[in-house]
Design a protein around this motif. Sequence first.
Motif, PDB file in Angstrom:
ATOM      1  N   PRO A   1       5.632  -0.758  11.647  1.00  0.00           N
ATOM      2  CA  PRO A   1       6.381  -0.218  12.836  1.00  0.00           C
ATOM      3  C   PRO A   1       5.666   0.879  13.915  1.00  0.00           C
TER       4      PRO A   1
ATOM      5  N   GLN B   1       8.192   7.600  11.806  1.00  0.00           N
ATOM      6  CA  GLN B   1       7.571   8.923  11.459  1.00  0.00           C
ATOM      7  C   GLN B   1       8.478   9.822  11.045  1.00  0.00           C
TER       8      GLN B   1
ATOM      9  N   ARG C   1       2.460  -1.600  -6.757  1.00  0.00           N
ATOM     10  CA  ARG C   1       1.594  -3.079  -6.364  1.00  0.00           C
ATOM     11  C   ARG C   1       0.216  -2.950  -6.599  1.00  0.00           C
TER      12      ARG C   1
ATOM     13  N   HIS D   1       2.438  -1.518   3.765  1.00  0.00           N
ATOM     14  CA  HIS D   1       3.602  -1.639   2.831  1.00  0.00           C
ATOM     15  C   HIS D   1       3.958  -0.248   2.370  1.00  0.00           C
ATOM     16  N   SER D   2       3.485   0.751   2.692  1.00  0.00           N
ATOM     17  CA  SER D   2       3.497   2.031   2.182  1.00  0.00           C
ATOM     18  C   SER D   2       4.641   2.903   2.683  1.00  0.00           C
ATOM     19  N   GLY D   3       5.260   2.530   4.021  1.00  0.00           N
ATOM     20  CA  GLY D   3       5.938   3.158   4.902  1.00  0.00           C
ATOM     21  C   GLY D   3       5.618   4.182   5.463  1.00  0.00           C
ATOM     22  N   GLN D   4       4.105   4.538   5.273  1.00  0.00           N
ATOM     23  CA  GLN D   4       3.583   5.599   6.033  1.00  0.00           C
ATOM     24  C   GLN D   4       3.320   5.565   7.418  1.00  0.00           C
ATOM     25  N   ALA D   5       3.531   6.468   8.281  1.00  0.00           N
ATOM     26  CA  ALA D   5       3.257   6.514   9.617  1.00  0.00           C
ATOM     27  C   ALA D   5       1.799   6.563  10.004  1.00  0.00           C
TER      28      ALA D   5
ATOM     29  N   ALA E   1       6.709   9.731   3.702  1.00  0.00           N
ATOM     30  CA  ALA E   1       5.855   9.142   2.694  1.00  0.00           C
ATOM     31  C   ALA E   1       5.258  10.101   2.024  1.00  0.00           C
TER      32      ALA E   1
ATOM     33  N   PRO F   1       9.435   3.903  -1.762  1.00  0.00           N
ATOM     34  CA  PRO F   1       8.571   2.885  -1.125  1.00  0.00           C
ATOM     35  C   PRO F   1       7.225   3.233  -1.557  1.00  0.00           C
TER      36      PRO F   1
ATOM     37  N   GLU G   1       4.511   1.015  -3.704  1.00  0.00           N
ATOM     38  CA  GLU G   1       3.169   0.576  -3.258  1.00  0.00           C
ATOM     39  C   GLU G   1       2.084   0.839  -4.418  1.00  0.00           C
TER      40      GLU G   1
END
Lengths: 436, 436, 436
Positions: free
Chosen positions: C35, A7, B42, C4-8, B8, B35, B39
């Motif tokens: 994660p 985060q 993608r 895949h976005s890396g968003q938390a 993000a 990233p 996305e």
Amino acid sequence: MPDHSGQAADPGSIDALIEAQRPGYSLDQAFYTHPAIFERDRERVFRNHWFMAGHASQIPKAGDYLLFELAAESIILVRDAEGAIHAHYNVCRHRGSRVLLAPAGNARAITCRYHGWTYAPDGSLQAAPRMGADFRPGDHGLKPCCVRIVEGLLFVSLSDDPAPALDDVVAGLAPYLRLHGVADAKLAHRETYAVRANWKLTVENYLECYHCKPAHQEYCGVEIKADKIGDGSPAALARYEARHRVWLARATALGATMPEFGTELPLDVSLPRAQFGAAYRAPLRESYLSATQDGKPAAPLMGGFRDYDGGETALGLGPFTYMLAYNDHAVFFQFVPREAEQSEIVVSWLVHGAAREGVDYDRARLTWLWSVTTEQDKSIIEANAAGIRSSRYEPGPSSLLEYDLDGFRAWYLAVTGPPSRLKRLSRRGGGRYFGI
Amino acid sequence: MPDHSGQAADPGSIDALIEAQRPGYSLDQAFYTHPAIFERDRERVFRNHWFMAGHASQIPKAGDYLLFELAAESIILVRDAEGAIHAHYNVCRHRGSRVLLAPAGNARAITCRYHGWTYAPDGSLQAAPRMGADFRPGDHGLKPCCVRIVEGLLFVSLSDDPAPALDDVVAGLAPYLRLHGVADAKLAHRETYAVRANWKLTVENYLECYHCKPAHQEYCGVEIKADKIGDGSPAALARYEARHRVWLARATALGATMPEFGTELPLDVSLPRAQFGAAYRAPLRESYLSATQDGKPAAPLMGGFRDYDGGETALGLGPFTYMLAYNDHAVFFQFVPREAEQSEIVVSWLVHGAAREGVDYDRARLTWLWSVTTEQDKSIIEANAAGIRSSRYEPGPSSLLEYDLDGFRAWYLAVTGPPSRLKRLSRRGGGRYFGI
Amino acid sequence: MPDHSGQAADPGSIDALIEAQRPGYSLDQAFYTHPAIFERDRERVFRNHWFMAGHASQIPKAGDYLLFELAAESIILVRDAEGAIHAHYNVCRHRGSRVLLAPAGNARAITCRYHGWTYAPDGSLQAAPRMGADFRPGDHGLKPCCVRIVEGLLFVSLSDDPAPALDDVVAGLAPYLRLHGVADAKLAHRETYAVRANWKLTVENYLECYHCKPAHQEYCGVEIKADKIGDGSPAALARYEARHRVWLARATALGATMPEFGTELPLDVSLPRAQFGAAYRAPLRESYLSATQDGKPAAPLMGGFRDYDGGETALGLGPFTYMLAYNDHAVFFQFVPREAEQSEIVVSWLVHGAAREGVDYDRARLTWLWSVTTEQDKSIIEANAAGIRSSRYEPGPSSLLEYDLDGFRAWYLAVTGPPSRLKRLSRRGGGRYFGI
């Protein structure tokens, strides 16, 4: 701000975390691991302070260049035909390619390998084939990087604004650099150690010798103050002071004429020690003339020395750069941030500019102490980083020998925290490097 | 949208960034590193456009299969007993395992190595031992992937909806593919180059020859247009035009009957050039018959050619795939996204289906030019990516030779940006591949 | 929650995702890749359940220690002079360094290599040089980790609160461990397999033998139940039952006096099977006396066995640890989370404490079956993880042989989901290990 969740932290939460740090204790985990803290370090620390990038002797001829790389940045330092040294961001103004790739070389014209855009050593765009009629070459020079040469040392600053003042620093430190002949030195060897740890752990490791006795057997065989630190008893202190007085008298008699010679270098208090500080001048182990395995000299005398006095001078050349110099060689330590948990330690050995390898000095003998010691440091720094990743890590208290860590952390929190914190930062007596 | 913070981006901020891009300039850093942009690529690009996955000659027999992998996807292309080719996602419907692991092979039944679920070449589930009474095999076939065969080339689309139309494209490009005998060709060699860069940098590199002179010495020794580009003077252009007329007359006399022969291939303007475009047909260096080190042929003549005319045909087979074909071989370039800053360039060399290695062609001679050139491209693309990571990178202007980049970027921003942007996208005159 | 976005993910969205999981199906992609889910696993699973960390025979003498590492944690298990075993977090209370680095060794005093802080085996701080006057050593012992020894097995819990109860478990499982002489065993071999997959995929792989026939040829040559599973016809079942009755009578006659001998171990229903469960005791392939390539014994008899009965006992020793034991050796499987998509499988082979390598057992013979089988498992687990990364992965239905997976997933979702879910968790009949 949990470290493991991926985060992102908002700026306010970083400020709050900074305010919550306890003086005299190591920092919370996030300061050593979190990408958002590294981003703040990038904005507030890397951009506002000077890095030593190398030594002028590395680029003696017109067109000679070297690259200095930290985090995502690459800087070109290049000498022009008139002998002046320029620094530029190594980013082509066309489509952003690195312009030069080899870490050092000679490039009379700085030509981007990708599309052939060619820049003069002063960064101006000299050639860009087949551009449109409205293209203005004058707007497309390499972006300049602040550079300053101090007694042969090349310093760069990533600052957008005018770089931090350096004149007072030069005035304060130059006498020591001149005593050691740094301006007339040459690079004898350079080694880069990749360290899986945040850059602050590499600096903290350097700033204290509390770990010398447990971790650095070779160092403790050479450096007398390690004996002092290792025991700390009144008797040991008295023995050390006696030795120190003998050495001081001898050093002065040998013509090391610096009036302030002594255990602590008495820098002018107006020197911005947050960035540059002086540490000490002290004798090596009894009968040792230089920091070599057998104590015998490693190379010809440098600078103002007329004989070996067996002393060592320590200077802080900004938060990322430190020097240890003996009568016959000087060693520079660069602590280079790469990623949140990746750094480099770059160690450079300098000798007299006229010294010849294999004749006047032996590279292996010259580099022995700080090669073996830096390998040890890499290992213990990485173990420190590994332990800090545990959920059970909590900041611990500094020992009496870690006063410089407290100075470093106070400085770091002030420059990365909310503005009020910077105002509260005041001169403190403890540290030698960051004794702000 | 800072790139380094790990934060993000919300969809709105990506849209705003897209709107802020300046035509005629390279894109902002985030498009090559972030990233969240990957996305979006993608969702909007990889899913809606055709990828060339291979050539039918790679899977000649019943049960022959090959895998095509991009980003996190793996696609099985398999030939059934009737000769038809099917494409499926390589994801077992039981617990999600990759079903086939080897990049190519023969599998009469497609059996998952994990639990033995077995699928027919058409993807239907043939066997799944010990399932419950309510299990419906008909609901658990491999998920189909759109596949289309064009003159022996295997194209796949990751689209959920009906795949983008391809008929007009086939009508427009097939004559050129037929001239080169692509349908009757076979794969002679295939090489994969891992490139540490965003996929867009690999495509941008391909779409311009502005870099050919500085970066591709071997290429410039073979391809005459590089001479033209390299100088650009009126005299050079006149020389090139004269050579070109001679070549054009000779090529026509040799029976290469395509009426539109010329520098630019006159594709029907209704062809959706956003996805598929034609580039040019042009002569190699004077006296060169093929793109080999000595200019001599590399392999037997292909397709409609009756003699060597020393020409090269360039086609764009969608945003990720390009072809360069000579009289005796064809080279396909696939630009394959893997991660935000990781891609692959896959180069495939095709020769006449009846040509025998070691007899009719020598693999090293055949692959020389595009092996050495793609190695160079990998290196310069990675240097480009490294420079873009700098905080000082800013988008730079295109040269007159980079018209195709502007077309590519306009197309890219239209398909990834807010819907209004796609509507604004109109035909432009500049680019050959993305001249939309 | 796109992966895949890396968003938390916020906690609520994880809860919602947990509630959306379909019983009898594999989990959504995010549970195996994201994660944020791994972070929740860390908080709710890794911290609240017991891990087997090793066997007491690994640290027989005073000062002997071993490290157990999972995720970012490192635990020291050390034996004191009185023979007691303590567990501590391997994090120095000074500046957080790992205190011990070697995975095992002897350390009469636990001295941190960095600054020499020295801890007693009970974790108390014995020496910390040069600390200030207000420093309280009693506040700076190593942080304790819950440890419990069950029949020689070392269990640790990362719980902050009192560790989960273990007495009922001991009462339920100890008879089986005693039958196999685990307390008097010694470690003969230990192998660590790095697996690029989420830890849940490693556990799911262990909990079903649906994959044994397609994936484990060697295993199926040794374990009779694999035959049964592989076919499943009434005739095969009848043959198996007949064999099983013969084996059961023979085993009982040989003096394996455990009254509950049988296919399923009838553990007391009050045993918290969510954490510890028993599976089965069953015969190997006909005429096989041990799980070796030729069926001949691998080592001397252990525990209560007076002759070889050719049987295998399976126990679940918490969610991360499992045992398979034969008459002459026992094999422990540890499934160790490292990162969201990285795990380790640690396999330990135990033999009679008095057995001598090269005399009483041959290490290669002893480890053959579970070396080859675990290598296979690593490969299929990684293929499973790769398939799950596809956008087209969707959870699939369990077979009749995967009842333990349903138990595991129900338990996992209960302990990681909102509290209401944990309350709804009730005893289910299906699974043997997680039959909650």
